[in-house]
Design a protein around this motif. Sequence first.
Motif, PDB file in Angstrom:
ATOM      1  N   PHE A  93       0.797  -1.186   0.060  1.00 53.11           N
ATOM      2  CA  PHE A  93      -0.114   0.174  -0.036  1.00 53.11           C
ATOM      3  C   PHE A  93       0.696   1.126  -0.032  1.00 53.11           C
ATOM      4  CE2 PHE A  93      -1.813   3.472   2.484  1.00 53.11           C
ATOM      5  CZ  PHE A  93      -2.981   3.720   1.607  1.00 53.11           C
ATOM      6  N   ALA A 105       0.594   4.136  -2.878  1.00 52.01           N
ATOM      7  CA  ALA A 105       0.158   5.184  -2.521  1.00 52.01           C
ATOM      8  C   ALA A 105       1.147   6.404  -2.568  1.00 52.01           C
ATOM      9  CB  ALA A 105      -0.480   5.132  -1.047  1.00 52.01           C
ATOM     10  N   PHE A 113      -8.229   3.090  -5.270  1.00 50.38           N
ATOM     11  CA  PHE A 113      -7.884   2.660  -3.992  1.00 50.38           C
ATOM     12  C   PHE A 113      -9.083   2.262  -3.181  1.00 50.38           C
ATOM     13  CE2 PHE A 113      -3.918   4.565  -5.112  1.00 50.38           C
ATOM     14  CZ  PHE A 113      -2.900   4.022  -4.448  1.00 50.38           C
ATOM     15  N   PRO A 150      -8.342   4.661   2.012  1.00 51.60           N
ATOM     16  CA  PRO A 150      -6.995   5.134   1.820  1.00 51.60           C
ATOM     17  C   PRO A 150      -6.431   5.793   2.843  1.00 51.60           C
ATOM     18  CG  PRO A 150      -8.003   5.878  -0.098  1.00 51.60           C
ATOM     19  CD  PRO A 150      -9.227   4.893   0.736  1.00 51.60           C
ATOM     20  N   ILE A 157      -4.395  -1.955  -2.910  1.00 45.31           N
ATOM     21  CA  ILE A 157      -3.879  -1.278  -3.886  1.00 45.31           C
ATOM     22  C   ILE A 157      -4.746  -1.330  -5.246  1.00 45.31           C
ATOM     23  CG2 ILE A 157      -1.719  -1.693  -3.008  1.00 45.31           C
ATOM     24  CD1 ILE A 157      -1.030  -3.998  -4.864  1.00 45.31           C
TER      25      ILE A 157
END
Length: 703
Positions: A252, A256, A459, A465, A580
């Motif tokens: 992640f 991100a 996401f 997220p 993800i």
Amino acid sequence: MNGATTSPAGARLRGGMRRTVYLLLVALTTLFAMSLLYAAYASGGLTPLKILLLFLYAILILWVASSFWSASMGFWLLFTRFDFFARRRNAVANDATPLPAAARTAILMPLYNEDPHRVFAAIRAIWQSIQDTAEPDAFDFFVLSDTREVNTWVREECEWFRLCEEMNAHGRIFYRHRKENIARKSGNIADFVERWGASYRYMIVLDADSIMAGDTLVRMVRMMEANTDTALIQAPPVPVNRETLFARVLQFASAAYGPIFTAGAGFWQLGSSNFWGHNAIIRVAPFAEHCGLPSLPGREPFGGVILSHDFVEAAMLRRAGWRVWLAYELKGSYEELPPTLIDYAKRDRRWCEGNLQHTRLINARDMHPVSRLHFSMGVMSYLSSPLWIIFLIVAGIDAYIQAQAIPVYFFSGRIEPVWPVSFKVEMSIVLIFTLAMLFLPKIMALIVIASSPTRWRAFGGIVRPTISALLETVFSILVAPILMLYQTKFVWAILFRRTIGWPTQQRGDHRTHFNEAVSAHGVQTLIGLAAGLISYFYVPDYFWWLSPVLCGVLLSIPISMLSSSSQLGRIARYMGLFTIPEEQQRPEVLEYFNTAMIDASQRAINDCDAIRSPYAHALHIALLPNEVLSRRQLHYLQGLLFKVMEEGTASLSTNELHDLFSHAASLRELHSWIWSTDSEDNRGQAPINYRSDHKIKDLTLST
């Protein structure tokens, strides 16, 4: 090298302005942070300890500022969605004209004792994805094995042959096993270039855990065709496919936050970017001409074979005038992460040795300034950990000395008291400023995700997220001091000339058990306990400043065990945490890979014993090179053969067994002997560590 996209004056001006702005911001930020700390120290008088603290903080804040501003530049590019250089790359990549016949590309998969099922599932997925493109005939695949374990070696051959049969890929997917593992991965690639490189204009280098989409491979070739002054284009890989909680958190974080860091690196590196060792396309001719790596003088770990060869190869290409690009906008490039904290640290240990070796190359002749910066940043990525520990220790000593000082309120007969000056506010500002540069990139990344409906849908929304980022931040705060202690230990060991070589990684998901966690983190826990007790009883105020570091170290054993759990990882995924984009909408190449993995587990090749199985034996013999041996080598192999017949293959070392399996005549003798002496019911069924009490018959070896 006046290619079609040689940078015009305007492009050079843009590039120069980018680097100037970046370096200026890093320098000004460092000076500002230093001024804050100096203001806190100077009024009370500078002591040798405070001067040392200022020096250490200057190095560390320079490192933090460089990362912060790189992320900030990446944030700007992704938020505004405009990058002059990326648009030029994408314009040529979107060209639909057929690739010229001369643009043949070899895809290289170097192996070293990897799981054959996983490796060939990835190769199958990549090959299927290539067949889905408009350029299926532009690529050949080379499996370049340096495997030492004979069971794995023979299984590789069986998996390769089955793949070629099922995909009708004979003459397109090649397998080569190297008898001598000379110069590790760089030597493996060099052997390919020397033997087959002249047949290809480009090569795409993968790792054993790499997966790349066919469309991405075609785009990379088109980019190289249009940029004839470019020798290497790096596609940033996205971590996927792991289930443990530890790996899911890192997946992640990479998905991100990774885009702003890679875009930021591309912002200021431009055509002097770095090579990450895999998931990159390379122009073969300049690589062959300029990237022959020397052995460094002296013994390991600082001498000998260059371990982190990728940095050096990129620098040598740039020194020769070729451009090296990081194409941060490329999608469809994937890799897999180590599944546990301990496995991650083991990989870090190998990288640490390779990066510290670059201290000898920073001042190499004629290197581009950005290449020198790459070497320096690679070294600093590991030296920063011991420097932080030294900084914390020195700060603790200084705090203890200050705590022991007896305040004096009256001087020279003065009636009014002179109150001691407190610098807690100033030091708090220094701490807040430092933490802001460490954590603001996470907020920038969330803003980039929220700025586009396509991104936040990928996401799973905006809330999930955000929660994942908060939990990841807590996790990173806990894990950071553990890795800091690990890296300090690695640097210390390397400085004392201890090397570990280049061992195989454990790539599959697995659980860290209590004994393994205690063995790996027991000393760290004791260090944290000792540091906590000393600071608490002797410098109580400093203890609370140090507590975030102490928490992660004291909890290292349960953190390592819990984060290795695949069940917790699946629960997090069910809750929508640490997901993800590749899990929201699976790319086709990853679907191909999952199908291939399931298929491989259901029909694993069991008849892969080159001693007993006629199928595996014939295939293995056919793939061995013809060689003429000396009498000494023949006697050595004959001794090994007799030993196997008396005591079984378990009596031989890995190297001895590999030598025996590398000689066709020896293996034929052993195969014939097994089939002439073994009972008919057991033929082809006993494992490779077959033992026999039969007396040795008259056997001879020939070349």
